[in-house]
Design a protein around this motif. Structure first.
Motif, PDB file in Angstrom:
ATOM      1  N   VAL A 220      28.977  15.194  32.974  1.00  0.00           N
ATOM      2  CA  VAL A 220      29.856  16.187  33.614  1.00  0.00           C
ATOM      3  C   VAL A 220      29.414  16.483  35.045  1.00  0.00           C
ATOM      4  CG1 VAL A 220      30.920  17.259  31.595  1.00  0.00           C
ATOM      5  CG2 VAL A 220      28.621  17.975  32.272  1.00  0.00           C
ATOM      6  N   ALA A 221      28.687  15.533  35.638  1.00  0.00           N
ATOM      7  CA  ALA A 221      28.281  15.603  37.045  1.00  0.00           C
ATOM      8  C   ALA A 221      27.767  14.200  37.396  1.00  0.00           C
ATOM      9  CB  ALA A 221      27.186  16.642  37.247  1.00  0.00           C
ATOM     10  N   ALA A 222      27.356  14.023  38.639  1.00  0.00           N
ATOM     11  CA  ALA A 222      26.828  12.710  39.045  1.00  0.00           C
ATOM     12  C   ALA A 222      25.483  12.414  38.383  1.00  0.00           C
ATOM     13  CB  ALA A 222      26.685  12.668  40.563  1.00  0.00           C
ATOM     14  N   THR A 223      24.810  13.452  37.926  1.00  0.00           N
ATOM     15  CA  THR A 223      23.536  13.290  37.214  1.00  0.00           C
ATOM     16  C   THR A 223      23.622  14.060  35.897  1.00  0.00           C
ATOM     17  OG1 THR A 223      22.591  15.300  38.143  1.00  0.00           O
ATOM     18  CG2 THR A 223      22.244  13.270  39.407  1.00  0.00           C
ATOM     19  N   PRO A 224      22.702  13.767  34.973  1.00  0.00           N
ATOM     20  CA  PRO A 224      22.601  14.661  33.814  1.00  0.00           C
ATOM     21  C   PRO A 224      22.174  16.036  34.303  1.00  0.00           C
ATOM     22  CG  PRO A 224      20.698  13.206  33.927  1.00  0.00           C
ATOM     23  CD  PRO A 224      21.663  12.727  34.977  1.00  0.00           C
ATOM     24  N   LEU A 225      22.555  17.073  33.563  1.00  0.00           N
ATOM     25  CA  LEU A 225      22.273  18.448  34.011  1.00  0.00           C
ATOM     26  C   LEU A 225      21.344  19.162  33.043  1.00  0.00           C
ATOM     27  CD1 LEU A 225      25.912  19.526  34.990  1.00  0.00           C
ATOM     28  CD2 LEU A 225      24.073  18.826  36.555  1.00  0.00           C
ATOM     29  N   TRP A 226      20.377  19.883  33.598  1.00  0.00           N
ATOM     30  CA  TRP A 226      19.545  20.785  32.802  1.00  0.00           C
ATOM     31  C   TRP A 226      20.080  22.190  33.045  1.00  0.00           C
ATOM     32  CZ3 TRP A 226      14.525  23.544  34.233  1.00  0.00           C
ATOM     33  CH2 TRP A 226      13.929  24.088  33.084  1.00  0.00           C
ATOM     34  N   ALA A 227      20.660  22.803  32.024  1.00  0.00           N
ATOM     35  CA  ALA A 227      21.360  24.073  32.196  1.00  0.00           C
ATOM     36  C   ALA A 227      20.398  25.231  31.939  1.00  0.00           C
ATOM     37  CB  ALA A 227      22.568  24.130  31.265  1.00  0.00           C
ATOM     38  N   LYS A 228      19.494  25.451  32.888  1.00  0.00           N
ATOM     39  CA  LYS A 228      18.420  26.431  32.691  1.00  0.00           C
ATOM     40  C   LYS A 228      18.964  27.865  32.625  1.00  0.00           C
ATOM     41  CE  LYS A 228      13.887  27.906  34.309  1.00  0.00           C
ATOM     42  NZ  LYS A 228      14.147  29.274  33.926  1.00  0.00           N
ATOM     43  N   GLU A 229      19.875  28.187  33.538  1.00  0.00           N
ATOM     44  CA  GLU A 229      20.383  29.563  33.562  1.00  0.00           C
ATOM     45  C   GLU A 229      21.100  29.899  32.249  1.00  0.00           C
ATOM     46  OE1 GLU A 229      22.766  30.453  37.066  1.00  0.00           O
ATOM     47  OE2 GLU A 229      23.440  32.293  36.073  1.00  0.00           O
ATOM     48  N   ALA A 230      21.885  28.933  31.761  1.00  0.00           N
ATOM     49  CA  ALA A 230      22.597  29.157  30.491  1.00  0.00           C
ATOM     50  C   ALA A 230      21.601  29.387  29.362  1.00  0.00           C
ATOM     51  CB  ALA A 230      23.485  27.943  30.190  1.00  0.00           C
ATOM     52  N   ALA A 231      20.533  28.582  29.338  1.00  0.00           N
ATOM     53  CA  ALA A 231      19.531  28.720  28.270  1.00  0.00           C
ATOM     54  C   ALA A 231      18.814  30.065  28.372  1.00  0.00           C
ATOM     55  CB  ALA A 231      18.535  27.561  28.347  1.00  0.00           C
ATOM     56  N   ASP A 232      18.501  30.474  29.603  1.00  0.00           N
ATOM     57  CA  ASP A 232      17.788  31.753  29.795  1.00  0.00           C
ATOM     58  C   ASP A 232      18.619  32.939  29.302  1.00  0.00           C
ATOM     59  OD1 ASP A 232      15.645  30.403  30.819  1.00  0.00           O
ATOM     60  OD2 ASP A 232      16.060  30.888  32.924  1.00  0.00           O
ATOM     61  N   ILE A 233      19.934  32.849  29.452  1.00  0.00           N
ATOM     62  CA  ILE A 233      20.817  33.937  28.983  1.00  0.00           C
ATOM     63  C   ILE A 233      20.655  34.147  27.474  1.00  0.00           C
ATOM     64  CG2 ILE A 233      23.284  34.468  28.553  1.00  0.00           C
ATOM     65  CD1 ILE A 233      23.850  33.237  31.361  1.00  0.00           C
ATOM     66  N   LEU A 234      20.394  33.057  26.763  1.00  0.00           N
ATOM     67  CA  LEU A 234      20.350  33.123  25.292  1.00  0.00           C
ATOM     68  C   LEU A 234      19.018  33.644  24.756  1.00  0.00           C
ATOM     69  CD1 LEU A 234      22.110  29.707  24.869  1.00  0.00           C
ATOM     70  CD2 LEU A 234      23.055  31.901  24.124  1.00  0.00           C
ATOM     71  N   VAL A 235      17.960  33.537  25.551  1.00  0.00           N
ATOM     72  CA  VAL A 235      16.640  33.949  25.065  1.00  0.00           C
ATOM     73  C   VAL A 235      16.647  35.461  24.803  1.00  0.00           C
ATOM     74  CG1 VAL A 235      14.181  34.140  25.650  1.00  0.00           C
ATOM     75  CG2 VAL A 235      15.437  32.034  26.179  1.00  0.00           C
ATOM     76  N   GLY A 236      16.175  35.839  23.618  1.00  0.00           N
ATOM     77  CA  GLY A 236      16.153  37.253  23.226  1.00  0.00           C
ATOM     78  C   GLY A 236      17.393  37.665  22.439  1.00  0.00           C
ATOM     79  N   SER A 237      18.443  36.839  22.483  1.00  0.00           N
ATOM     80  CA  SER A 237      19.677  37.175  21.746  1.00  0.00           C
ATOM     81  C   SER A 237      19.606  36.608  20.327  1.00  0.00           C
ATOM     82  CB  SER A 237      20.898  36.581  22.453  1.00  0.00           C
ATOM     83  OG  SER A 237      21.039  35.211  22.111  1.00  0.00           O
ATOM     84  N   ARG A 238      20.583  37.003  19.508  1.00  0.00           N
ATOM     85  CA  ARG A 238      20.719  36.389  18.180  1.00  0.00           C
ATOM     86  C   ARG A 238      21.881  35.394  18.196  1.00  0.00           C
ATOM     87  NH1 ARG A 238      18.341  39.626  13.981  1.00  0.00           N
ATOM     88  NH2 ARG A 238      17.300  41.391  14.936  1.00  0.00           N
ATOM     89  N   LEU A 239      22.189  34.898  19.338  1.00  0.00           N
ATOM     90  CA  LEU A 239      23.299  33.961  19.521  1.00  0.00           C
ATOM     91  C   LEU A 239      24.620  34.590  19.060  1.00  0.00           C
ATOM     92  CD1 LEU A 239      21.429  30.720  18.432  1.00  0.00           C
ATOM     93  CD2 LEU A 239      22.276  31.170  20.722  1.00  0.00           C
ATOM     94  N   ASP A 240      24.784  35.844  19.402  1.00  0.00           N
ATOM     95  CA  ASP A 240      26.053  36.519  19.102  1.00  0.00           C
ATOM     96  C   ASP A 240      27.137  35.938  19.998  1.00  0.00           C
ATOM     97  OD1 ASP A 240      26.310  38.584  21.614  1.00  0.00           O
ATOM     98  OD2 ASP A 240      24.248  38.106  21.072  1.00  0.00           O
ATOM     99  N   ALA A 241      28.391  36.121  19.590  1.00  0.00           N
ATOM    100  CA  ALA A 241      29.520  35.457  20.264  1.00  0.00           C
ATOM    101  C   ALA A 241      29.584  35.780  21.754  1.00  0.00           C
ATOM    102  CB  ALA A 241      30.818  35.845  19.573  1.00  0.00           C
TER     103      ALA A 241
END
Ligand SMILES: Cc1cc2nc3c(=O)[nH]c(=O)nc-3n(C[C@H](O)[C@H](O)[C@H](O)COP(=O)(O)OP(=O)(O)OC[C@H]3O[C@@H](n4cnc5c(N)ncnc54)[C@H](O)[C@@H]3O)c2cc1C
Length: 289
Positions: A220-241
């Protein structure tokens, strides 16, 4: 459909292979399984004058543990990744990903090293390597060096490999026991490259909150992407919707796919989000606190 003429070389050691590639410079190219390079040569998109086949270099094969890491030789085939009990036990994400690459015929000869060194954003393993925090071992005439997968990809078919260097192995830190994982790939048919795909590795705390999370996105880009910001949002959550939705939006925001036969750019971005949400749900199911 017939490649331009080339001279074939079959070294038996890394030293010999590196020596040949140094000698030929821009006119030489490493050959692994040939399942990306040979089609490119047939289309005349690549016309190396010298092919240095790595198939006879036994030191480039094999899967071993080294402390807390697993080290996989660059010439290990995708089929061998699927068959490895060690990988199934320690890093099952690799088996899951290998099983959605191409078809069995391709996987019998296509190598992990070729898949990650190729630099094609459509390859599945690079985003998985970003997700896992892998390191690539590289040897050239000047000696050996290590490059983090997250620093390796520069653009489509452009990587941190210098001319004459070969990738010898891929080092992956073993994720924590009980980690959850998933690779979700949307493709038009068996054997197709991804319209979009997402890799997830996460761990949960005793109460079910996310302790750590890493996300990679394919094609989904010219290179593979590491989605760090997206992952950081999830830390501490219970993966709620609501939190998953915020993370998906953050992941979609870093994509920049081309519109192509797999769909318009907007659709492919949205499919990256859908693949990520599915991968998170599957990884959560699999994780043991
Ligand atoms: C029909 C078909 C469907 C496919 N579908 C998928 C798919 O869904 N997902 C996917 O990920 N892939 C797919 N592939 C590609 C396949 O996985 C290839 O095998 C892989 O991309 C390249 O691995 P290889 O060993 O064949 O490398 P090669 O084709 O031999 O090499 C690829 C490139 O990497 C370089 N290279 C190879 N090894 C090294 C090394 N050790 N050091 C330095 N440079 C090196 C070569 O010089 C070349 O530039 C498909 C291929 C085909 C033919």
């Amino acid at each position: 459909m017939i490649p331009a003429a080339f001279t074939y070389h079959r070294p038996t050691s890394v030293k010999e292979a590196v020596g040949l590639l140094a000698q030929f410079g821009e006119e030489g190219r490493a050959l692994a399984g040939g399942h990306s390079l040979i089609p490119m040569m047939k289309l005349r998109l690549a016309a190396p004058e010298h092919l240095v086949d790595l198939a006879g270099v036994s030191e480039l094969k094999g899967i071993r543990t080294d402390g807390g890491d697993i080290v996989i030789g660059a010439m290990t085939t995708q089929h061998e990744l699927i068959a490895s009990e060690l990988l199934s036990a320690k890093i099952p994400l690799l088996r899951e990903t290998s099983l959605v690459i191409a078809d069995p015929q391709v996987r019998y000869v296509g190598t992990l090293g070729g898949n990650v060194a190729n630099g094609d954003p459509g390859n599945d393993m690079p985003a998985v390597m970003l997700c896992l925090g892998a390191t690539y071992h590289v040897t050239g005439k000047g000696g050996q060096r290590r490059i983090g997968a997250r620093e390796f990809y520069r653009g489509a078919y452009s990587t941190a490999l210098e001319p004459g260097e070969i990738l010898t192995a891929i080092r992956i830190p073993v994720p924590a026991t009980g980690h959850g994982y998933a690779y979700q790939k949307l493709k038009r048919k068996i054997g197709d490259y991804a319209t979009a795909a997402a890799a997830v590795v996460l761990t949960l705390k005793g109460g079910g909150e996310v302790a750590s999370c890493s996300i990679g996105l394919t094609n989904v880009a010219a290179t593979p992407l590491w989605a760090k910001e997206a992952a950081d949002i999830l830390v501490g959550s219970r993966l709620d919707a609501a939190t998953v939705q915020r993370a998906v939006a953050a992941a979609e925001a870093i994509t920049s796919p081309a519109s192509d036969t797999r769909g318009p750019a907007r659709y492919r971005t949205k499919m990256a989000g859908v693949m990520l949400a599915r991968a998170l749900a599957r990884a959560k199911e699999r994780a043991r606190a």
